[in-house]
Design a protein around this motif. Structure first.
Motif, PDB file in Angstrom:
ATOM      1  N   TYR A   1       0.844  -1.207   0.000  1.00 36.56           N
ATOM      2  CA  TYR A   1       0.000   0.000   0.000  1.00 36.56           C
ATOM      3  C   TYR A   1       0.875   1.251   0.000  1.00 36.56           C
ATOM      4  CZ  TYR A   1      -2.714   3.819   2.018  1.00 36.56           C
ATOM      5  OH  TYR A   1      -3.269   5.045   2.261  1.00 36.56           O
ATOM      6  N   ASP A   2       1.881   1.284   0.890  1.00 35.36           N
ATOM      7  CA  ASP A   2       2.746   2.457   0.994  1.00 35.36           C
ATOM      8  C   ASP A   2       3.533   2.701  -0.290  1.00 35.36           C
ATOM      9  OD1 ASP A   2       2.031   3.256   3.554  1.00 35.36           O
ATOM     10  OD2 ASP A   2       3.525   1.987   4.519  1.00 35.36           O
ATOM     11  N   THR A   3       3.931   1.621  -0.956  1.00 34.09           N
ATOM     12  CA  THR A   3       4.679   1.775  -2.203  1.00 34.09           C
ATOM     13  C   THR A   3       3.849   2.500  -3.243  1.00 34.09           C
ATOM     14  OG1 THR A   3       6.029  -0.190  -1.817  1.00 34.09           O
ATOM     15  CG2 THR A   3       5.762   0.511  -4.103  1.00 34.09           C
ATOM     16  N   ARG A   4       2.627   2.036  -3.421  1.00 32.59           N
ATOM     17  CA  ARG A   4       1.738   2.709  -4.372  1.00 32.59           C
ATOM     18  C   ARG A   4       1.441   4.119  -3.908  1.00 32.59           C
ATOM     19  NH1 ARG A   4      -0.103   5.595  -7.108  1.00 32.59           N
ATOM     20  NH2 ARG A   4      -2.037   5.579  -8.324  1.00 32.59           N
TER      21      ARG A   4
ATOM     22  N   GLY B   1       8.219   1.765  -8.541  1.00 32.39           N
ATOM     23  CA  GLY B   1       7.720   1.086  -7.360  1.00 32.39           C
ATOM     24  C   GLY B   1       7.273  -0.329  -7.672  1.00 32.39           C
ATOM     25  N   VAL B   2       7.543  -1.256  -6.751  1.00 30.60           N
ATOM     26  CA  VAL B   2       7.038  -2.629  -6.851  1.00 30.60           C
ATOM     27  C   VAL B   2       6.207  -2.885  -5.603  1.00 30.60           C
ATOM     28  CG1 VAL B   2       7.596  -5.074  -7.018  1.00 30.60           C
ATOM     29  CG2 VAL B   2       9.017  -3.386  -8.222  1.00 30.60           C
ATOM     30  N   ALA B   3       4.895  -2.990  -5.780  1.00 32.77           N
ATOM     31  CA  ALA B   3       3.955  -3.149  -4.676  1.00 32.77           C
ATOM     32  C   ALA B   3       3.385  -4.555  -4.707  1.00 32.77           C
ATOM     33  CB  ALA B   3       2.835  -2.116  -4.783  1.00 32.77           C
ATOM     34  N   SER B   4       3.729  -5.364  -3.713  1.00 33.44           N
ATOM     35  CA  SER B   4       3.271  -6.751  -3.687  1.00 33.44           C
ATOM     36  C   SER B   4       2.245  -6.954  -2.577  1.00 33.44           C
ATOM     37  CB  SER B   4       4.451  -7.712  -3.510  1.00 33.44           C
ATOM     38  OG  SER B   4       5.244  -7.376  -2.384  1.00 33.44           O
ATOM     39  N   SER B   5       1.147  -7.638  -2.923  1.00 30.57           N
ATOM     40  CA  SER B   5       0.079  -8.009  -1.985  1.00 30.57           C
ATOM     41  C   SER B   5      -0.405  -6.827  -1.158  1.00 30.57           C
ATOM     42  CB  SER B   5       0.558  -9.143  -1.063  1.00 30.57           C
ATOM     43  OG  SER B   5       0.870 -10.287  -1.812  1.00 30.57           O
ATOM     44  N   GLY B   6      -0.566  -5.687  -1.804  1.00 27.77           N
ATOM     45  CA  GLY B   6      -0.941  -4.473  -1.093  1.00 27.77           C
ATOM     46  C   GLY B   6      -2.416  -4.389  -0.750  1.00 27.77           C
ATOM     47  N   ASP B   7      -2.708  -3.837   0.429  1.00 28.66           N
ATOM     48  CA  ASP B   7      -4.097  -3.562   0.831  1.00 28.66           C
ATOM     49  C   ASP B   7      -4.438  -2.136   0.398  1.00 28.66           C
ATOM     50  OD1 ASP B   7      -2.141  -2.769   2.657  1.00 28.66           O
ATOM     51  OD2 ASP B   7      -3.540  -2.691   4.321  1.00 28.66           O
ATOM     52  N   HIS B   8      -4.772  -1.982  -0.872  1.00 29.72           N
ATOM     53  CA  HIS B   8      -4.822  -0.660  -1.492  1.00 29.72           C
ATOM     54  C   HIS B   8      -6.061   0.156  -1.143  1.00 29.72           C
ATOM     55  CE1 HIS B   8      -1.203  -1.425  -3.753  1.00 29.72           C
ATOM     56  NE2 HIS B   8      -1.687  -2.584  -4.153  1.00 29.72           N
ATOM     57  N   ASP B   9      -7.050  -0.467  -0.539  1.00 35.51           N
ATOM     58  CA  ASP B   9      -8.248   0.267  -0.144  1.00 35.51           C
ATOM     59  C   ASP B   9      -8.774  -0.348   1.152  1.00 35.51           C
ATOM     60  OD1 ASP B   9     -10.885   1.338   0.143  1.00 35.51           O
ATOM     61  OD2 ASP B   9     -10.886   1.821  -1.991  1.00 35.51           O
ATOM     62  N   PHE B  10      -8.722   0.410   2.239  1.00 36.80           N
ATOM     63  CA  PHE B  10      -9.101  -0.126   3.544  1.00 36.80           C
ATOM     64  C   PHE B  10     -10.587  -0.453   3.632  1.00 36.80           C
ATOM     65  CE2 PHE B  10      -5.413   2.715   4.735  1.00 36.80           C
ATOM     66  CZ  PHE B  10      -4.499   1.680   4.719  1.00 36.80           C
TER      67      PHE B  10
ATOM     68  N   ASN C   1      -5.823   4.040  -2.314  1.00 33.59           N
ATOM     69  CA  ASN C   1      -5.056   4.099  -3.556  1.00 33.59           C
ATOM     70  C   ASN C   1      -5.952   3.949  -4.771  1.00 33.59           C
ATOM     71  OD1 ASN C   1      -2.610   4.423  -2.259  1.00 33.59           O
ATOM     72  ND2 ASN C   1      -2.094   2.250  -2.290  1.00 33.59           N
ATOM     73  N   VAL C   2      -7.108   3.307  -4.590  1.00 34.52           N
ATOM     74  CA  VAL C   2      -8.013   3.055  -5.713  1.00 34.52           C
ATOM     75  C   VAL C   2      -8.666   4.346  -6.192  1.00 34.52           C
ATOM     76  CG1 VAL C   2     -10.121   1.853  -6.414  1.00 34.52           C
ATOM     77  CG2 VAL C   2      -8.439   0.681  -4.988  1.00 34.52           C
ATOM     78  N   THR C   3      -9.034   5.209  -5.265  1.00 36.04           N
ATOM     79  CA  THR C   3      -9.722   6.442  -5.644  1.00 36.04           C
ATOM     80  C   THR C   3      -8.749   7.604  -5.860  1.00 36.04           C
ATOM     81  OG1 THR C   3     -10.091   6.895  -3.290  1.00 36.04           O
ATOM     82  CG2 THR C   3     -11.867   5.810  -4.492  1.00 36.04           C
ATOM     83  N   ASN C   4      -7.468   7.319  -5.815  1.00 36.85           N
ATOM     84  CA  ASN C   4      -6.466   8.367  -6.029  1.00 36.85           C
ATOM     85  C   ASN C   4      -5.398   7.854  -6.994  1.00 36.85           C
ATOM     86  OD1 ASN C   4      -6.976  10.676  -3.862  1.00 36.85           O
ATOM     87  ND2 ASN C   4      -7.373   8.735  -2.853  1.00 36.85           N
ATOM     88  N   VAL C   5      -5.724   7.809  -8.268  1.00 32.46           N
ATOM     89  CA  VAL C   5      -4.786   7.249  -9.253  1.00 32.46           C
ATOM     90  C   VAL C   5      -4.262   8.294 -10.242  1.00 32.46           C
ATOM     91  CG1 VAL C   5      -5.783   4.937  -9.136  1.00 32.46           C
ATOM     92  CG2 VAL C   5      -6.688   6.586 -10.789  1.00 32.46           C
ATOM     93  N   LYS C   6      -4.820   9.471 -10.225  1.00 35.87           N
ATOM     94  CA  LYS C   6      -4.514  10.447 -11.272  1.00 35.87           C
ATOM     95  C   LYS C   6      -3.078  10.938 -11.239  1.00 35.87           C
ATOM     96  CE  LYS C   6      -6.183  14.487  -8.639  1.00 35.87           C
ATOM     97  NZ  LYS C   6      -6.331  13.729  -7.377  1.00 35.87           N
ATOM     98  N   ASN C   7      -2.407  10.843 -10.089  1.00 39.60           N
ATOM     99  CA  ASN C   7      -1.058  11.410  -9.979  1.00 39.60           C
ATOM    100  C   ASN C   7       0.060  10.478 -10.433  1.00 39.60           C
ATOM    101  OD1 ASN C   7      -2.117  13.750  -8.929  1.00 39.60           O
ATOM    102  ND2 ASN C   7      -1.684  13.244  -6.800  1.00 39.60           N
ATOM    103  N   LEU C   8      -0.253   9.251 -10.800  1.00 36.79           N
ATOM    104  CA  LEU C   8       0.799   8.301 -11.156  1.00 36.79           C
ATOM    105  C   LEU C   8       1.609   8.793 -12.351  1.00 36.79           C
ATOM    106  CD1 LEU C   8       2.169   5.560 -10.714  1.00 36.79           C
ATOM    107  CD2 LEU C   8       0.525   4.578 -12.332  1.00 36.79           C
TER     108      LEU C   8
END
Length: 216
Positions: free
Chosen positions: A81-84, A97-106, A131-138
Motif C-alpha cells: 500500500y505504501d509503495t503505491r 515502485g514494486v507493490a506486492s500483496s498491497g491492501d490498497h483500499d481499507f 489508492n483506488v480512488t487516487n490514481v490520477k497522480n501516477l
C-alpha cells in the motif's frame, strides 16, 4: 515497519549487490516508539512517508554518490500500500515502485486491521486514504503483484486498483502468482524476486535485465 533483526534487514542484500543503495526507514505512525509518533496514523494512514523523503535527501547532501533523481521503492502487504501511495503522493520523487500483496483500499480490507487506525464508521477519511480512488497522480513505473490465493489481503484490492488505473489511462504492470498465499514461496518466490530485481534494473539503472540468477 523498520526491521528489528539482522535477518530481516538483510532481505534486500541482493538489491545492494546489484548496484542499488538500499535504505529502510520507519514510517510515521508505526508502533514501538512514542504514543505521539503512533498517533500520526489515526485516520491518516495515507500520510506517513514524509520522513522517507527527508532522510534520503539528507543522506544525498552528505554523500554525492546518492542519486535522488532515480529513487525506487518496494513493499509488501501494508508496505505494498505504501509503495503505491509513495508514487501517488510524491510523483516527482519516486520513479519506480514494486507493490506486492498491497491492501490498497481499507474499505475492502478485513475489518480489524484498518479500524485500529481509521476508526468506525467508514467515512471520507477512508476514501482519502485509498489508492483506488487516487490514481490520477501516477507518473513513474509501477509493478503490482499479488498471490492468487491470498488469504490475508484479498486479491480484489489489487484488481480494483488495476481497474482504476486502466480507466484513468495510466500505464502500469501487473503480475499475478497463481496459487500463492499472502507470503510467496518456492519457485513462485524466486520468480517474483527476479521480476522485482529486473524491474529496478531496467527502469532505474537503464540496464538490460537478466534472468539467469542462481538461487542455490
Amino acid at each position: 515497519m523498520y526491521p528489528k533483526s539482522f535477518g530481516r534487514a538483510f532481505q534486500n542484500q541482493a538489491l545492494a549487490e546489484l548496484g542499488f543503495i538500499v535504505v529502510a526507514i520507519d514510517g510515521l505512525g508505526t508502533a514501538g516508539r512514542s504514543k505521539a509518533f503512533r498517533n500520526h496514523s489515526y485516520k491518516n494512514m495515507g500520510n506517513n512517508l514524509e520522513d522517507h523523503l527527508k532522510t534520503i535527501r539528507h543522506l544525498a547532501q552528505q554523500y554525492a554518490w546518492i542519486d535522488t533523481d532515480r529513487v525506487g521503492i518496494l513493499g509488501h502487504s501494508a508496505g505494498g500500500y505504501d509503495t503505491r501511495r509513495a508514487l501517488l503522493a510524491f510523483p516527482e520523487f519516486y520513479k519506480v515502485g514494486v507493490a506486492s500483496s498491497g491492501d490498497h483500499d481499507f474499505r475492502m480490507e478485513k475489518a480489524w486491521w484498518p479500524e485500529m487506525y481509521m476508526d468506525w464508521p467508514v467515512d471520507e477519511s477512508y476514501k482519502a486514504a485509498s489508492n483506488v480512488t487516487n490514481v490520477k497522480n501516477l507518473q513513474g513505473k509501477l509493478l503490482l503483484v499479488h498471490g492468487g490465493m491470498d488469504e490475508n489481503v484479498n486479491p480484489s484490492a489489487t484488481f480494483k486498483l488495476a481497474e482504476a488505473l486502466i480507466n484513468a489511462g495510466k500505464d502500469f504492470d501487473l503480475l499475478i502468482l497463481p496459487g500463492q498465499p499472502h507470503g510467496y514461496s518456492g519457485k513462485a518466490l524466486n520468480f517474483f524476486l527476479k521480476k522485482r530485481w529486473n524491474y529496478f534494473i531496467e527502469h532505474l539503472l537503464d540496464k538490460e535485465p537478466r534472468w539467469d540468477y542462481n538461487f542455490n
